[in-house]
Enzyme design. Structure first.
Site, PDB file in Angstrom:
ATOM      1  N   ASN A 206      -0.431  -0.395   4.240  1.00  0.00           N
ATOM      2  CA  ASN A 206       0.540  -0.842   3.274  1.00  0.00           C
ATOM      3  C   ASN A 206      -0.211  -1.673   1.857  1.00  0.00           C
ATOM      4  O   ASN A 206       0.459  -2.029   1.079  1.00  0.00           O
ATOM      5  CB  ASN A 206       1.573  -2.019   4.028  1.00  0.00           C
ATOM      6  CG  ASN A 206       2.131  -1.179   4.831  1.00  0.00           C
ATOM      7  OD1 ASN A 206       2.735  -0.153   4.879  1.00  0.00           O
ATOM      8  ND2 ASN A 206       2.825  -1.853   5.843  1.00  0.00           N
ATOM      9  N   CYS A 207      -1.504  -1.597   2.041  1.00  0.00           N
ATOM     10  CA  CYS A 207      -2.358  -2.441   0.782  1.00  0.00           C
ATOM     11  C   CYS A 207      -2.291  -1.294  -0.162  1.00  0.00           C
ATOM     12  O   CYS A 207      -2.787  -0.156  -0.375  1.00  0.00           O
ATOM     13  CB  CYS A 207      -3.354  -2.677   1.350  1.00  0.00           C
ATOM     14  SG  CYS A 207      -4.783  -3.350   0.128  1.00  0.00           S
ATOM     15  N   ASP A 208      -1.960  -1.502  -1.575  1.00  0.00           N
ATOM     16  CA  ASP A 208      -1.671  -0.698  -2.549  1.00  0.00           C
ATOM     17  C   ASP A 208      -3.190  -0.308  -3.218  1.00  0.00           C
ATOM     18  O   ASP A 208      -3.535   0.669  -3.386  1.00  0.00           O
ATOM     19  CB  ASP A 208      -1.068  -1.469  -3.754  1.00  0.00           C
ATOM     20  CG  ASP A 208       0.407  -1.572  -3.682  1.00  0.00           C
ATOM     21  OD1 ASP A 208       0.759  -0.728  -2.901  1.00  0.00           O
ATOM     22  OD2 ASP A 208       0.902  -2.345  -4.404  1.00  0.00           O
TER      23      ASP A 208
END
Length: 105
Positions: A8-10
C-alpha cells in the site's frame, strides 16, 4: 530485482511501476529473508528507520529508545521504503540517486 516494502506504499508502487521486471515483497505479510535486515542496517544504519512515519509517531519514548533492529522486526512499517536488492547490492529509498544507480527514470 526485489523491492522490499509495503503493497500500500505509494513510493513502493512507483518503484515497482518503473521496474516492471521486479518483484514486490510485502514485508508486513511476507517478512524479510534471514539476514537481510541486519545487512541493510549494517549498510544504512539509522537511515533504515523512518522517523517521519505514522508508526514512529505512535511509539512512546521507551519504544523509540529501543534497539533499532528489534523495532524494525516488531514494526515492519518503520523501515524506510523501498529497500531494493539487485544482484546482491542494496539501495534505500526511491530518490533521484537510487533511480540513477538502477538505470530507471
Amino acid at each position: 530485482m526485489k523491492i522490499y516494502g509495503l503493497k500500500n506504499c505509494d513510493t513502493c508502487r512507483k518503484a515497482l511501476k518503473s521496474s516492471p521486471d521486479s518483484v514486490l515483497v510485502d514485508i508486513r505479510t511476507d517478512g524479510m529473508p534471514e539476514g537481510l535486515l541486519e545487512t541493510a542496517y549494517g549498510q544504512f544504519g539509522a537511515k533504515l528507520v523512518n522517523t517521519r512515519s505514522t508508526t514512529w509517531r505512535g511509539l512512546d519514548e521507551a519504544e523509540r529508545a529501543g534497539e533499532p533492529l528489534a523495532l524494525l522486526r516488531a514494526h515492519p512499517a518503520l523501515m524506510k521504503r523501498p529497500l531494493i536488492e539487485r544482484d546482491g547490492e542494496l539501495f534505500l529509498g526511491w530518490d533521484q540517486n537510487t533511480r540513477a544507480a538502477l538505470g530507471v527514470s
